[in-house]
Design an enzyme around this catalytic site. Structure first.
Site, PDB file in Angstrom:
ATOM      1  N   LYS A  13       0.861  -1.137  -0.380  1.00 33.89           N
ATOM      2  CA  LYS A  13       0.067  -0.079   0.256  1.00 33.89           C
ATOM      3  C   LYS A  13       1.027   1.448   0.369  1.00 33.89           C
ATOM      4  O   LYS A  13       0.753   2.107  -0.663  1.00 33.89           O
ATOM      5  CB  LYS A  13      -0.842   0.044   1.602  1.00 33.89           C
ATOM      6  CG  LYS A  13      -1.900  -0.746   1.554  1.00 33.89           C
ATOM      7  CD  LYS A  13      -2.678  -0.669   2.574  1.00 33.89           C
ATOM      8  CE  LYS A  13      -2.585  -1.503   3.727  1.00 33.89           C
ATOM      9  NZ  LYS A  13      -2.004  -2.103   3.752  1.00 33.89           N
ATOM     10  N   ARG A  88     -10.287   0.526   8.419  1.00 34.20           N
ATOM     11  CA  ARG A  88      -8.936  -0.687   8.920  1.00 34.20           C
ATOM     12  C   ARG A  88     -10.604  -1.184   9.418  1.00 34.20           C
ATOM     13  O   ARG A  88     -10.133  -2.285  10.422  1.00 34.20           O
ATOM     14  CB  ARG A  88      -8.097  -0.019   9.817  1.00 34.20           C
ATOM     15  CG  ARG A  88      -6.884  -0.250   8.974  1.00 34.20           C
ATOM     16  CD  ARG A  88      -5.545  -0.404  10.466  1.00 34.20           C
ATOM     17  NE  ARG A  88      -4.765  -0.995   9.571  1.00 34.20           N
ATOM     18  CZ  ARG A  88      -3.585  -0.375   9.414  1.00 34.20           C
ATOM     19  NH1 ARG A  88      -4.131   0.637   8.704  1.00 34.20           N
ATOM     20  NH2 ARG A  88      -2.751  -1.508   9.455  1.00 34.20           N
ATOM     21  N   ARG A 127      11.789  -6.576   3.874  1.00 33.56           N
ATOM     22  CA  ARG A 127      11.745  -5.424   3.696  1.00 33.56           C
ATOM     23  C   ARG A 127      12.571  -4.251   4.497  1.00 33.56           C
ATOM     24  O   ARG A 127      12.994  -3.313   3.554  1.00 33.56           O
ATOM     25  CB  ARG A 127      10.100  -4.599   3.206  1.00 33.56           C
ATOM     26  CG  ARG A 127       9.688  -4.219   4.934  1.00 33.56           C
ATOM     27  CD  ARG A 127       8.021  -4.188   4.435  1.00 33.56           C
ATOM     28  NE  ARG A 127       7.631  -3.540   6.115  1.00 33.56           N
ATOM     29  CZ  ARG A 127       6.093  -3.395   5.589  1.00 33.56           C
ATOM     30  NH1 ARG A 127       5.518  -3.266   4.508  1.00 33.56           N
ATOM     31  NH2 ARG A 127       5.933  -3.252   6.623  1.00 33.56           N
ATOM     32  N   ARG A 131      10.595  -1.808  11.341  1.00 31.43           N
ATOM     33  CA  ARG A 131       9.726  -0.973  12.559  1.00 31.43           C
ATOM     34  C   ARG A 131       9.541  -2.251  14.173  1.00 31.43           C
ATOM     35  O   ARG A 131       9.797  -3.023  12.699  1.00 31.43           O
ATOM     36  CB  ARG A 131       8.483  -1.858  10.815  1.00 31.43           C
ATOM     37  CG  ARG A 131       8.135  -0.735  10.380  1.00 31.43           C
ATOM     38  CD  ARG A 131       7.201  -0.339   9.621  1.00 31.43           C
ATOM     39  NE  ARG A 131       6.011  -0.958   9.987  1.00 31.43           N
ATOM     40  CZ  ARG A 131       4.842  -0.399   9.640  1.00 31.43           C
ATOM     41  NH1 ARG A 131       4.864   0.134   8.092  1.00 31.43           N
ATOM     42  NH2 ARG A 131       3.473  -1.067  10.181  1.00 31.43           N
ATOM     43  N   ARG A 142      -0.906  -8.920  13.093  1.00 35.14           N
ATOM     44  CA  ARG A 142      -1.366  -8.016  11.924  1.00 35.14           C
ATOM     45  C   ARG A 142      -2.343  -8.560  11.353  1.00 35.14           C
ATOM     46  O   ARG A 142      -3.498  -7.900  10.377  1.00 35.14           O
ATOM     47  CB  ARG A 142      -0.220  -7.225  11.421  1.00 35.14           C
ATOM     48  CG  ARG A 142       0.064  -6.993  12.772  1.00 35.14           C
ATOM     49  CD  ARG A 142       2.115  -5.485  12.473  1.00 35.14           C
ATOM     50  NE  ARG A 142       1.723  -4.678  11.097  1.00 35.14           N
ATOM     51  CZ  ARG A 142       3.107  -5.294  10.034  1.00 35.14           C
ATOM     52  NH1 ARG A 142       3.895  -5.555  10.393  1.00 35.14           N
ATOM     53  NH2 ARG A 142       2.971  -4.496   9.339  1.00 35.14           N
TER      54      ARG A 142
HETATM   55  P1  AMP Z   1       0.360   0.898   8.910  1.00 36.92           P
HETATM   56  O1  AMP Z   1       1.645   1.750   8.938  1.00 36.92           O
HETATM   57  O2  AMP Z   1      -1.021   1.092   7.880  1.00 36.92           O
HETATM   58  O3  AMP Z   1       0.514  -0.954   8.630  1.00 36.92           O
HETATM   59  O4  AMP Z   1      -0.133   0.398  10.364  1.00 36.92           O
HETATM   60  C1  AMP Z   1       0.526   0.382  11.332  1.00 36.92           C
HETATM   61  C2  AMP Z   1      -0.053   0.205  12.709  1.00 36.92           C
HETATM   62  O5  AMP Z   1      -0.809   1.277  13.026  1.00 36.92           O
HETATM   63  C3  AMP Z   1      -0.871  -0.495  12.887  1.00 36.92           C
HETATM   64  O6  AMP Z   1      -0.289  -1.624  13.314  1.00 36.92           O
HETATM   65  C4  AMP Z   1      -2.128  -0.150  13.396  1.00 36.92           C
HETATM   66  O7  AMP Z   1      -1.499  -0.196  15.211  1.00 36.92           O
HETATM   67  C5  AMP Z   1      -2.080   1.425  13.834  1.00 36.92           C
HETATM   68  N1  AMP Z   1      -2.646   1.355  12.889  1.00 36.92           N
HETATM   69  C6  AMP Z   1      -2.862   2.542  11.901  1.00 36.92           C
HETATM   70  N2  AMP Z   1      -3.469   3.109  10.962  1.00 36.92           N
HETATM   71  C7  AMP Z   1      -5.054   2.576  12.033  1.00 36.92           C
HETATM   72  C8  AMP Z   1      -6.448   2.919  11.476  1.00 36.92           C
HETATM   73  N3  AMP Z   1      -6.829   3.214  10.463  1.00 36.92           N
HETATM   74  N4  AMP Z   1      -6.747   2.032  12.504  1.00 36.92           N
HETATM   75  C9  AMP Z   1      -6.200   1.681  13.766  1.00 36.92           C
HETATM   76  N5  AMP Z   1      -4.964   1.372  13.690  1.00 36.92           N
HETATM   77  C10 AMP Z   1      -4.316   1.924  12.858  1.00 36.92           C
END
Ligand code: AMP
Length: 184
Positions: A13, A88, A127, A131, A142
């Site tokens: 993404k 999400r 990658r 993180r 996740r």
């Molecule tokens: P991402 O970078 O999109 O993979 O997001 C990393 C982490 O941020 C996720 O595993 C959640 O802990 C938190 N997070 C990001 N976006 C959301 C969302 N829309 N709702 C809830 N938690 C989020």
């Protein structure tokens, strides 16, 4: 154009969002990036969400929805947005729909990247972004959270007829071409 970029962790993404924003000149809004920046800068929001991100679980809907509503109210996003990592949950999707319709806007395209689970895990592990949630155990959490809480968002937008399914396996360029064709 208001676009949602959707898919499981590791689907690409973030990479594809970068390409879409450059090609179509639409600003990017990644909730994960915003949370990570707040954690890095040790802001109150960062302190609140750090342990949640570390665990691989979801930040509460209320917190995320407030953050996104504040961001989307900025002039920068008046003409469109590429949402990456949001919504999400179905609750977040409903809040987004309400916010957009209150502002005379709507989702124009919901792009979902299809990638087999085995490939997702390999991609995340290779990658090397450093993180804290990119360990095998956190990736499992996740993916479970994605299946249980996030996947229903797809059905929500299927009902609105805006879903565009993209085969997310291939080179970055190939995948972007597939997306660009659907957006034209
Ligand atoms: P991402 O970078 O999109 O993979 O997001 C990393 C982490 O941020 C996720 O595993 C959640 O802990 C938190 N997070 C990001 N976006 C959301 C969302 N829309 N709702 C809830 N938690 C989020």
């Amino acid at each position: 154009m208001n676009i949602i970029l959707f898919g499981p962790p590791g689907a690409g993404k973030g990479t594809q969002a970068e390409k879409i924003i450059n090609h179509f000149n639409i600003p990017h809004l990644s909730t994960g990036d915003i949370f990570r920046a707040n954690i890095k800068n040790e802001t109150p929001l960062g302190k609140k969400v750090k342990s949640i991100l570390d665990s691989g679980k979801l930040v509460p809907d209320e917190t995320v929805v407030e953050l996104v509503a504040d961001e989307l109210s900025k002039e920068n996003y008046n003409d469109g947005v590429v949402l990456d990592g949001f919504p999400r949950t179905v609750t977040q999707a409903e809040a987004l729909d309400q916010f957009l319709s209150d502002n005379g806007r709507q989702i124009d395209a919901f792009i979902t990247l299809d990638v087999p689970e085995k490939e997702l895990i390999n991609r995340i592990l290779s990658r090397g972004e450093g993180r804290s949630d990119d360990t095998p155990e956190k990736i499992k959490t996740r993916l479970k959270v994605y299946r249980e809480e996030t996947e229903p968002v797809l059905n929500h937008y299927e009902k609105q007829g805006v879903v565009k399914r993209i085969d997310g396996v291939g080179s970055i360029e190939e995948i972007f071409e597939r997306i660009a064709t659907k957006l034209k």
